[in-house]
Design an enzyme around this catalytic site. Structure first.
Site, PDB file in Angstrom:
ATOM      1  N   ASP A  98       0.854  -1.188   0.000  1.00 35.26           N
ATOM      2  CA  ASP A  98       0.000   0.000   0.000  1.00 35.26           C
ATOM      3  C   ASP A  98       0.889   1.238   0.000  1.00 35.26           C
ATOM      4  O   ASP A  98       1.119   1.879   1.025  1.00 35.26           O
ATOM      5  CB  ASP A  98      -0.934  -0.011   1.217  1.00 35.26           C
ATOM      6  CG  ASP A  98      -2.076   0.973   1.044  1.00 35.26           C
ATOM      7  OD1 ASP A  98      -2.082   1.709   0.037  1.00 35.26           O
ATOM      8  OD2 ASP A  98      -2.960   1.017   1.918  1.00 35.26           O
ATOM      9  N   HIS A 238      -7.422   7.610   7.309  1.00 35.09           N
ATOM     10  CA  HIS A 238      -6.308   6.670   7.089  1.00 35.09           C
ATOM     11  C   HIS A 238      -6.604   5.816   5.865  1.00 35.09           C
ATOM     12  O   HIS A 238      -7.543   5.015   5.871  1.00 35.09           O
ATOM     13  CB  HIS A 238      -6.153   5.767   8.329  1.00 35.09           C
ATOM     14  CG  HIS A 238      -5.072   4.729   8.187  1.00 35.09           C
ATOM     15  ND1 HIS A 238      -5.148   3.473   8.743  1.00 35.09           N
ATOM     16  CD2 HIS A 238      -3.881   4.754   7.535  1.00 35.09           C
ATOM     17  CE1 HIS A 238      -4.054   2.797   8.471  1.00 35.09           C
ATOM     18  NE2 HIS A 238      -3.273   3.539   7.723  1.00 35.09           N
ATOM     19  N   PRO A 381      -2.094   7.107  14.473  1.00 36.07           N
ATOM     20  CA  PRO A 381      -3.408   6.561  14.826  1.00 36.07           C
ATOM     21  C   PRO A 381      -3.282   5.328  15.721  1.00 36.07           C
ATOM     22  O   PRO A 381      -2.340   4.545  15.589  1.00 36.07           O
ATOM     23  CB  PRO A 381      -3.998   6.181  13.467  1.00 36.07           C
ATOM     24  CG  PRO A 381      -2.830   5.986  12.567  1.00 36.07           C
ATOM     25  CD  PRO A 381      -1.729   6.859  13.084  1.00 36.07           C
ATOM     26  N   ASP A 383      -6.152   2.473  17.883  1.00 39.42           N
ATOM     27  CA  ASP A 383      -7.286   1.642  17.475  1.00 39.42           C
ATOM     28  C   ASP A 383      -8.570   2.432  17.638  1.00 39.42           C
ATOM     29  O   ASP A 383      -8.572   3.524  18.203  1.00 39.42           O
ATOM     30  CB  ASP A 383      -7.315   0.361  18.311  1.00 39.42           C
ATOM     31  CG  ASP A 383      -7.475   0.658  19.788  1.00 39.42           C
ATOM     32  OD1 ASP A 383      -8.594   1.000  20.201  1.00 39.42           O
ATOM     33  OD2 ASP A 383      -6.472   0.573  20.531  1.00 39.42           O
ATOM     34  N   HIS A 407       4.376   4.796  13.477  1.00 38.51           N
ATOM     35  CA  HIS A 407       3.229   5.098  12.605  1.00 38.51           C
ATOM     36  C   HIS A 407       1.892   4.614  13.159  1.00 38.51           C
ATOM     37  O   HIS A 407       0.851   4.913  12.605  1.00 38.51           O
ATOM     38  CB  HIS A 407       3.453   4.530  11.210  1.00 38.51           C
ATOM     39  CG  HIS A 407       2.954   3.125  11.009  1.00 38.51           C
ATOM     40  ND1 HIS A 407       3.355   2.060  11.793  1.00 38.51           N
ATOM     41  CD2 HIS A 407       2.086   2.614  10.108  1.00 38.51           C
ATOM     42  CE1 HIS A 407       2.769   0.971  11.386  1.00 38.51           C
ATOM     43  NE2 HIS A 407       1.988   1.257  10.369  1.00 38.51           N
ATOM     44  N   GLY A 408       1.900   3.836  14.240  1.00 39.58           N
ATOM     45  CA  GLY A 408       0.610   3.350  14.728  1.00 39.58           C
ATOM     46  C   GLY A 408       0.786   2.323  15.830  1.00 39.58           C
ATOM     47  O   GLY A 408       1.854   2.238  16.451  1.00 39.58           O
TER      48      GLY A 408
END
Lengths: 484, 141
Positions: A98, A238, A381, A383, A407-408
């Protein structure tokens, strides 16, 4: 300590090093707490992948991993590697399928009380107006091949030229939403076909649009410059380059697996297939990857515009009345040519960020004027049931991580395990109990993406903050989510 | 050891272990695993045939190409696979060749269970053990 049979030595409280052994050109370095290291990486292949990345020709200083490190392909997710542009390589495995998956945060001047009563309608309207889920299509009028080629060249500029947002949005997008060396001709017709009707669509999996409330401010000065205040309503988006990016990765991975033989690379994982940055094959991939990145930026630009229009309709307020503006857009799957200090000298390197966010410091010429004193906003970000964070880049990130941060959260449970855990539960009601409204294509998506399926992003963000790589600015709490 | 495919626990994606007594058998099992991961309760009104011809430098690359081809047909062209017939795999002068006929039908309304971004090369090694070919394939979702 020895973990998974790998020697790993503590350098600082949250920084660990794997010595360069057997074919590794540089050591591996992982930013992570001891607790996370022991709990989350026990039995995982991710550390081995950090070592594998260290085999890449031309890799500089360290094979790095951020605290959200987990098992990926070729690179671990959370992996960062910089390679020499003269005698180093570029690897699609260091970018991922992605391409330019990323996050954008739009803020408003509204407070939680301004949207509370209308929240169910806000979410149902967003769900209706933004195509979500596997194979989602039809967000905007049907595009022709030549439109896609323009998007691949122009990125977010295409969206602005076609009425999907304002020019100010470009200022607040990493790279202004367009990588200039994009080569639409390097993108296969199959990739174009795969992405043809997906512009302005969210997709599935962990992609989302979220209405958040700013719950906590950690750094008042930086928050004020970012335009963040407590109790403020904001929108977090996102998504990435959808099918087009996946196909660009597929096409080039296949080519570079073949080409590896020509260059005689001996790498421990086929998924690390690569080509010299300055080779014909390397340039072909860079051109196609940049084009896919442009497609992704335009995708997020259009989705944000659709979100703004939807909110305006639901709340009967214009864009300016809502104080709706883009705070920033960052990508976390990309490889870019950047200048960094290596052994005391400025050097151009190809920085791969696979599940890692650029985190440039105050004063960087590559961040908007507005953020020159704060450092680049870094969007992390979490959850859908807990929180997400806004942080800021630092000089230390430039010194140690090629200007990169986490990143998360990273998944904690497999989808199968998440589905098992969800059996007999009403997750929609559970989320409602926490004040979160969710709409998704199916209950299976909600189960697979349930909060406990993810690690606690607070731990990840704290490691980066405590090590001085990024500075925490604000915490956001979700109140409404749409997912594919 | 039983032949066929089994799902392995994977934190983020779909991992399957494939087992078959022959290479073409392994490819058929791989196609079944992909189909099972993407499609369920599909009915076929009319059956059409789609031919696939692939050439790669190794049997592993051929398997990845084959699965990516099927994923493209299924996810993008909405050609829902029923079965693979006439599957021939040959190695000639270090080139692995595949010829296959895919039977199925075009269904514009078909929505896959998952969006498979790509079939990865991760851990991809076809081994021969105890009379069977074995490999693990990870679908990035």
């Amino acid at each position: 300590m020895i973990l998974n049979g790998i020697e790993i030595n503590r350098i600082r409280e949250n920084l660990w090093e794997i010595p360069a052994v057997s074919g590794m050109k540089v050591p591996g370095r992982i930013y992570i707490s001891e607790n996370m290291l022991r709990k989350e990486l026990q039995g995982e292949d991710a550390l081995k992948q950090v070592m594998n990345v260290a085999h890449l020709p031309g890799i500089q200083k360290y094979s790095l991993a951020m605290p959200d490190i987990h098992w990926g392909y070729g690179f671990p997710i959370g992996g960062v590697a910089a390679t020499d542009i003269d005698d180093g390589v570029i690897s699609p495995g260091g970018v991922g399928y992605d391409i330019n998956c990323g996050v954008r945060l739009a803020v408003t001047s509204l407070k939680s009380a301004d949207i509370k009563d209308k929240l169910p309608k806000i979410i149902s309207d967003l769900f209706r107006n933004i195509p979500t889920g596997v194979g989602a299509s039809g967000a905007i009028k049907k595009l022709r091949d030549k439109d896609i080629k323009q998007i691949l060249q122009k990125g977010s500029y295409w969206g602005i030229e076609n009425g999907f947002g304002s020019e100010e949005d470009l200022i607040f997008t990493e790279e202004n939403g367009r990588l200039k060396s994009a080569d639409p001709d390097a993108v296969s017709s199959r990739a174009v076909e795969r992405g043809l009707d997906q512009t302005g669509t969210l997709g599935s999996g962990n992609h989302f649009v979220e209405i958040d409330i700013v719950e906590e401010i950690y750094d008042e000065e930086k928050a004020a410059v970012f335009g963040l205040f407590k109790d403020q309503a904001a929108v977090l988006i996102h998504t990435g380059s959808r099918g087009l990016g996946y196909q660009v990765c597929d096409d080039n991975l296949k080519l570079l697996v073949q080409i590896g033989r020509k260059y005689g690379f001996n790498l421990p994982d086929k998924q690390l297939a690569c080509a010299p940055v300055n080779s014909k094959e390397g340039e072909l991939y860079i051109g196609a990857m940049q084009a896919a990145a442009n497609f992704a930026w335009n995708n997020r630009q259009i989705i944000m515009h659709l979100v703004q229009k939807s909110l305006s309709n639901t709340l009967s307020m214009g864009k300016n009345d809502m104080g709706f503006r883009l705070l920033y857009d960052v990508c976390h799957n990309i490889a870019k040519i950047e200048e960094h200090i290596i052994n005391g000298k400025k050097k151009k390197v190809c920085v791969h960020r696979k599940g890692a966010t650029r985190a440039f410091p105050p004063g960087s010429s590559l961040i908007p004027e507005r953020y020159k004193k704060t450092g680049q906003p870094v969007l992390i970000p979490g959850d859908m049931g807990r929180y997400s964070y806004v942080a800021a880049g630092t000089e230390k990130a430039m010194e140690e991580t090629f200007g990169s941060s986490c990143h998360g959260a990273g998944r904690n449970l497999s989808r199968k395990k998440a589905l098992e855990n969800a059996r007999g539960r009403n997750l929609i009601k559970e989320l409602q109990g926490k004040g979160i409204i969710i709409e998704a294509k199916g209950i299976k998506t909600i189960a697979e993406e349930m909060p406990e399926a993810y690690k606690d992003v607070a731990n990840v963000v704290d490691v980066m903050h405590n090590e001085g790589i990024t500075t925490k600015v604000a915490k956001l709490r979700p109140v409404g989510v749409i997912k594919g | 050891m039983s032949t066929g495919f089994e799902y392995l626990d994977h934190t983020a994606d779909i991992a399957v272990r494939l087992t078959a007594p022959t290479i073409p058998g392994l490819f058929k099992v791989a196609a079944e695993a992909l189909k099972a991961s993407l499609a369920e309760n599909v009915s076929f009104k009319t059956i059409e045939t789609k031919r696939i011809n692939l050439n790669e430098y190794s049997v592993e690359e051929l398997l990845v190409s084959f699965l990516n081809e099927l994923n493209f047909l299924l996810s993008v062209r909405k050609f829902v696979l029923k079965s693979i017939t006439g599957l021939v795999i040959e190695e000639y002068e270090d080139i692995w060749q595949l010829k296959a006929e895919c039977e199925g039908s075009y269904n514009p309304e078909f929505i896959p269970k998952y969006e498979v971004k790509g079939v990865t090369f991760h851990q991809m090694e076809i081994k021969f053990e105890d009379g069977n070919y074995i490999t693990v394939v990870v679908f990035d979702i």
